[in-house]
Write a protein that holds these residues in place. Structure first.
Motif, PDB file in Angstrom:
ATOM      1  N   GLU A 156       0.767  -1.159   0.033  1.00 52.00           N
ATOM      2  CA  GLU A 156      -0.072  -0.030  -0.116  1.00 52.00           C
ATOM      3  C   GLU A 156       0.926   1.252   0.039  1.00 52.00           C
ATOM      4  O   GLU A 156       0.577   2.129  -0.753  1.00 52.00           O
ATOM      5  CB  GLU A 156      -0.882   0.014   1.265  1.00 52.00           C
ATOM      6  N   ALA A 157       1.975   1.294   0.777  1.00 49.10           N
ATOM      7  CA  ALA A 157       2.950   2.320   0.932  1.00 49.10           C
ATOM      8  C   ALA A 157       3.967   2.500  -0.225  1.00 49.10           C
ATOM      9  O   ALA A 157       4.310   3.589  -0.553  1.00 49.10           O
ATOM     10  CB  ALA A 157       3.729   2.592   2.174  1.00 49.10           C
ATOM     11  N   GLY A 158       3.878   1.482  -1.029  1.00 46.08           N
ATOM     12  CA  GLY A 158       4.807   1.465  -2.102  1.00 46.08           C
ATOM     13  C   GLY A 158       6.234   1.332  -1.835  1.00 46.08           C
ATOM     14  O   GLY A 158       7.347   1.980  -2.350  1.00 46.08           O
ATOM     15  N   ILE A 159       6.669   0.722  -0.675  1.00 49.43           N
ATOM     16  CA  ILE A 159       8.023   0.806  -0.285  1.00 49.43           C
ATOM     17  C   ILE A 159       8.444  -0.508  -0.575  1.00 49.43           C
ATOM     18  O   ILE A 159       7.892  -1.870  -0.255  1.00 49.43           O
ATOM     19  CB  ILE A 159       7.956   0.818   1.362  1.00 49.43           C
ATOM     20  N   PRO A 160       9.849  -0.423  -1.235  1.00 53.49           N
ATOM     21  CA  PRO A 160      10.124  -1.957  -1.437  1.00 53.49           C
ATOM     22  C   PRO A 160      10.854  -2.835  -0.639  1.00 53.49           C
ATOM     23  O   PRO A 160      11.483  -1.996   0.552  1.00 53.49           O
ATOM     24  CB  PRO A 160      11.283  -1.484  -2.511  1.00 53.49           C
ATOM     25  N   ALA A 161      10.897  -3.770  -0.751  1.00 52.97           N
ATOM     26  CA  ALA A 161      11.545  -4.816   0.027  1.00 52.97           C
ATOM     27  C   ALA A 161      12.472  -5.501  -0.693  1.00 52.97           C
ATOM     28  O   ALA A 161      12.172  -6.281  -1.482  1.00 52.97           O
ATOM     29  CB  ALA A 161      10.818  -5.852   1.011  1.00 52.97           C
ATOM     30  N   VAL A 162      14.009  -5.560  -0.059  1.00 57.01           N
ATOM     31  CA  VAL A 162      14.830  -6.500  -0.750  1.00 57.01           C
ATOM     32  C   VAL A 162      14.596  -7.903  -0.171  1.00 57.01           C
ATOM     33  O   VAL A 162      15.007  -8.067   1.153  1.00 57.01           O
ATOM     34  CB  VAL A 162      16.213  -5.952  -0.563  1.00 57.01           C
ATOM     35  N   VAL A 163      14.464  -8.994  -0.750  1.00 53.90           N
ATOM     36  CA  VAL A 163      14.212 -10.294  -0.217  1.00 53.90           C
ATOM     37  C   VAL A 163      15.255 -11.288  -0.819  1.00 53.90           C
ATOM     38  O   VAL A 163      15.325 -11.531  -1.918  1.00 53.90           O
ATOM     39  CB  VAL A 163      12.852 -10.781  -0.502  1.00 53.90           C
ATOM     40  N   HIS A 164      16.041 -11.926   0.024  1.00 52.91           N
ATOM     41  CA  HIS A 164      16.849 -12.990  -0.215  1.00 52.91           C
ATOM     42  C   HIS A 164      16.028 -14.182  -0.165  1.00 52.91           C
ATOM     43  O   HIS A 164      15.668 -14.893   0.759  1.00 52.91           O
ATOM     44  CB  HIS A 164      18.035 -12.943   0.737  1.00 52.91           C
ATOM     45  N   LEU A 183       3.134 -15.541  -2.216  1.00 57.03           N
ATOM     46  CA  LEU A 183       3.138 -14.153  -1.913  1.00 57.03           C
ATOM     47  C   LEU A 183       2.798 -13.047  -2.900  1.00 57.03           C
ATOM     48  O   LEU A 183       1.662 -12.459  -2.635  1.00 57.03           O
ATOM     49  CB  LEU A 183       4.507 -13.932  -1.449  1.00 57.03           C
ATOM     50  N   LEU A 184       3.174 -13.328  -4.102  1.00 53.93           N
ATOM     51  CA  LEU A 184       2.961 -12.330  -5.183  1.00 53.93           C
ATOM     52  C   LEU A 184       1.362 -12.369  -5.569  1.00 53.93           C
ATOM     53  O   LEU A 184       0.809 -11.604  -6.071  1.00 53.93           O
ATOM     54  CB  LEU A 184       3.784 -12.039  -6.082  1.00 53.93           C
ATOM     55  N   GLY A 185       0.944 -13.770  -5.306  1.00 58.48           N
ATOM     56  CA  GLY A 185      -0.463 -13.899  -5.858  1.00 58.48           C
ATOM     57  C   GLY A 185      -1.193 -13.231  -4.807  1.00 58.48           C
ATOM     58  O   GLY A 185      -2.321 -12.799  -5.472  1.00 58.48           O
ATOM     59  N   ARG A 186      -0.808 -13.138  -3.734  1.00 61.41           N
ATOM     60  CA  ARG A 186      -1.833 -12.454  -2.647  1.00 61.41           C
ATOM     61  C   ARG A 186      -1.446 -10.845  -2.688  1.00 61.41           C
ATOM     62  O   ARG A 186      -2.486  -9.934  -2.243  1.00 61.41           O
ATOM     63  CB  ARG A 186      -1.486 -13.012  -1.355  1.00 61.41           C
ATOM     64  N   HIS A 187      -0.357 -10.463  -3.082  1.00 63.81           N
ATOM     65  CA  HIS A 187       0.067  -9.110  -2.864  1.00 63.81           C
ATOM     66  C   HIS A 187       0.701  -8.724  -4.312  1.00 63.81           C
ATOM     67  O   HIS A 187       2.016  -8.417  -4.399  1.00 63.81           O
ATOM     68  CB  HIS A 187       1.003  -8.822  -1.768  1.00 63.81           C
ATOM     69  N   PRO A 188      -0.159  -8.644  -5.487  1.00 59.10           N
ATOM     70  CA  PRO A 188       0.520  -8.446  -6.722  1.00 59.10           C
ATOM     71  C   PRO A 188       1.135  -7.023  -6.967  1.00 59.10           C
ATOM     72  O   PRO A 188       1.945  -6.761  -7.804  1.00 59.10           O
ATOM     73  CB  PRO A 188      -0.761  -8.684  -7.534  1.00 59.10           C
ATOM     74  N   ARG A 189       0.829  -5.991  -6.158  1.00 57.49           N
ATOM     75  CA  ARG A 189       1.447  -4.715  -6.205  1.00 57.49           C
ATOM     76  C   ARG A 189       2.602  -4.445  -5.209  1.00 57.49           C
ATOM     77  O   ARG A 189       3.210  -3.399  -5.171  1.00 57.49           O
ATOM     78  CB  ARG A 189       0.542  -3.886  -5.878  1.00 57.49           C
ATOM     79  N   LEU A 190       2.778  -5.633  -4.533  1.00 60.44           N
ATOM     80  CA  LEU A 190       4.217  -5.536  -3.702  1.00 60.44           C
ATOM     81  C   LEU A 190       5.392  -5.112  -4.417  1.00 60.44           C
ATOM     82  O   LEU A 190       5.996  -5.987  -5.522  1.00 60.44           O
ATOM     83  CB  LEU A 190       4.409  -6.724  -2.908  1.00 60.44           C
ATOM     84  N   PRO A 191       6.214  -3.965  -4.339  1.00 62.82           N
ATOM     85  CA  PRO A 191       7.532  -3.815  -4.730  1.00 62.82           C
ATOM     86  C   PRO A 191       8.599  -4.448  -4.241  1.00 62.82           C
ATOM     87  O   PRO A 191       9.100  -4.110  -3.123  1.00 62.82           O
ATOM     88  CB  PRO A 191       7.762  -2.194  -4.745  1.00 62.82           C
ATOM     89  N   LEU A 192       8.671  -5.900  -4.537  1.00 64.60           N
ATOM     90  CA  LEU A 192       9.671  -6.625  -4.174  1.00 64.60           C
ATOM     91  C   LEU A 192      11.023  -6.674  -5.000  1.00 64.60           C
ATOM     92  O   LEU A 192      10.790  -6.667  -6.294  1.00 64.60           O
ATOM     93  CB  LEU A 192       9.146  -8.086  -4.005  1.00 64.60           C
ATOM     94  N   ILE A 193      11.902  -6.490  -4.363  1.00 62.55           N
ATOM     95  CA  ILE A 193      13.293  -6.488  -5.015  1.00 62.55           C
ATOM     96  C   ILE A 193      14.071  -7.933  -4.828  1.00 62.55           C
ATOM     97  O   ILE A 193      14.202  -8.158  -3.522  1.00 62.55           O
ATOM     98  CB  ILE A 193      14.367  -5.672  -4.595  1.00 62.55           C
ATOM     99  N   VAL A 194      14.128  -8.695  -5.645  1.00 62.28           N
ATOM    100  CA  VAL A 194      14.839 -10.042  -5.517  1.00 62.28           C
ATOM    101  C   VAL A 194      16.310 -10.132  -5.203  1.00 62.28           C
ATOM    102  O   VAL A 194      16.962  -9.575  -6.466  1.00 62.28           O
ATOM    103  CB  VAL A 194      14.499 -11.031  -6.685  1.00 62.28           C
ATOM    104  N   ALA A 195      16.787 -10.212  -4.183  1.00 62.20           N
ATOM    105  CA  ALA A 195      18.251 -10.347  -3.825  1.00 62.20           C
ATOM    106  C   ALA A 195      18.980 -11.127  -4.828  1.00 62.20           C
ATOM    107  O   ALA A 195      18.570 -12.322  -4.920  1.00 62.20           O
ATOM    108  CB  ALA A 195      18.683 -10.271  -2.471  1.00 62.20           C
ATOM    109  N   HIS A 196      20.430 -10.611  -5.487  1.00 61.04           N
ATOM    110  CA  HIS A 196      21.205 -11.690  -5.905  1.00 61.04           C
ATOM    111  C   HIS A 196      20.373 -12.210  -7.267  1.00 61.04           C
ATOM    112  O   HIS A 196      20.653 -13.464  -7.678  1.00 61.04           O
ATOM    113  CB  HIS A 196      21.642 -12.892  -5.201  1.00 61.04           C
ATOM    114  N   MET A 197      19.301 -11.522  -7.633  1.00 61.84           N
ATOM    115  CA  MET A 197      18.596 -12.187  -8.948  1.00 61.84           C
ATOM    116  C   MET A 197      18.169 -13.327  -8.647  1.00 61.84           C
ATOM    117  O   MET A 197      17.665 -14.015  -9.758  1.00 61.84           O
ATOM    118  CB  MET A 197      19.637 -11.765 -10.181  1.00 61.84           C
ATOM    119  N   GLY A 198      17.859 -13.892  -7.453  1.00 56.93           N
ATOM    120  CA  GLY A 198      17.386 -15.260  -7.221  1.00 56.93           C
ATOM    121  C   GLY A 198      18.306 -16.147  -7.494  1.00 56.93           C
ATOM    122  O   GLY A 198      17.680 -17.308  -7.391  1.00 56.93           O
ATOM    123  N   MET A 199      19.557 -15.980  -7.221  1.00 53.97           N
ATOM    124  CA  MET A 199      20.467 -17.241  -7.363  1.00 53.97           C
ATOM    125  C   MET A 199      20.140 -18.309  -6.771  1.00 53.97           C
ATOM    126  O   MET A 199      20.068 -18.126  -5.563  1.00 53.97           O
ATOM    127  CB  MET A 199      21.977 -16.503  -7.084  1.00 53.97           C
TER     128      MET A 199
END
Length: 294
Positions: A156-164, A183-199
């Motif tokens: 809702e706030a548009g604040i990104p989360a870096v997630v390993h 998670l994204l299926g429930r929160h499709p507008r979540l600004p999620l940053i995939v750490a390490h490109m998901g390595m």
């Protein structure tokens, strides 16, 4: 080495005409927490399994000065709890760090525990601009019910989360693309940053970026000689990486890297994806996301 590295980074920036770099994945923590992290790397902990010398093992002030010398105009204080009753304390520390370090994007974190939504709300109200979640170290499912309000609040706030969330360097119980897809299926507008490109599940996380417009990926350690030995980025995915160039963000893992800072930049440049791509990744995308030029 620092002088040579600063000169190399300056040449990189000057060639691209960049006003600086924006690094969304750098670590600053309370001293006793960072000491424990370094001890873990020194002991070749089971989540790494390889020798991992810390290149920038310096006091806090010197580490900040180094990033500034490298021309990093904005960076983060990625920190994360490994147990309950730790996140709120880390958030208090990071708020104070951001207050005394204006070029640090105020960073916060959380853990699946009672009260998580309340202290995350306090952090947001206090000016937090980015969050960090480490599913591997924390050993938790991002779909834990106690985090549902947290994710909703960030969306809702548009604040990104870096997630390993990738399974590198070794899989965890809740790593991999499947938990993040739920998670994204429930929160499709979540600004999620995939750490390490998901390595190392690069393709699967690129799929999620294709599906969800607010999913981004950071470059942390990816394409470096060190990471390529652990499981390289698939060459057949370079075309998609180029196409997603507006949602790739520079990350480095400074100071916890086993090579000089400029090697991450060299690794990105040798991909051959062009100067416009490099400018976007190393500065423009994050500058836009965090309204640095507003």
């Amino acid at each position: 080495m620092a002088v040579r590295t600063a000169a190399a980074v300056r040449r990189f920036r000057d060639r691209l005409g960049l006003p600086g770099l924006v690094d969304v994945h750098t670590h600053f923590m309370p001293a006793r927490v960072l000491d424990k992290v370094w001890e873990y790397f020194d002991a070749v902990g089971p989540l790494t399994g390889v020798a991992w010398p810390i290149t920038y093992r310096h006091e806090e002030e010197e580490r900040v000065a180094l990033l500034r010398a490298f021309g990093v105009r904005a960076f983060t204080a990625m920190l994360y709890p490994h147990k309950p009753a730790m996140a709120a304390w880390l958030n208090s520390w990071s708020a104070a760090f951001a207050a005394r370090t204006p070029d640090c994007l105020h960073t916060a974190t959380f853990f699946p525990e009672d009260g998580a939504a309340e202290y995350v709300r306090r952090a947001v109200d206090g000016g937090a601009r980015i969050f960090k979640a480490h599913l591997q170290v924390g050993g938790y499912d991002p779909n834990d019910d106690r985090l549902d309000q947290v994710w909703g609040l960030l969306a809702e706030a548009g604040i990104p989360a870096v997630v390993h969330c990738g399974s590198g360097p070794v899989p965890g119980k809740h790593t991999g693309p499947a938990p993040i897809a739920r998670l994204l299926g429930r929160h499709p507008r979540l600004p999620l940053i995939v750490a390490h490109m998901g390595m190392p599940e690069y393709g699967d996380f690129l799929d999620l970026a294709d599906r969800y417009r607010e999913v981004r990926l950071d470059t942390t350690m990816v394409f470096t000689d060190f990471a390529e030995r652990l499981g390289g980025f698939p060459p057949e995915e370079l075309g998609r990486l180029a196409a997603l160039g507006d949602r790739i963000l520079l990350g480095t893992d400074f100071p916890n890297i086993p090579y000089p800072y400029d090697h991450q930049l060299d690794a990105l440049e040798r991909l051959g994806l062009g100067d416009d791509w490099l400018r976007a990744v190393c500065h423009d995308n994050a500058a836009r996301l965090f309204a640095l030029d507003a």
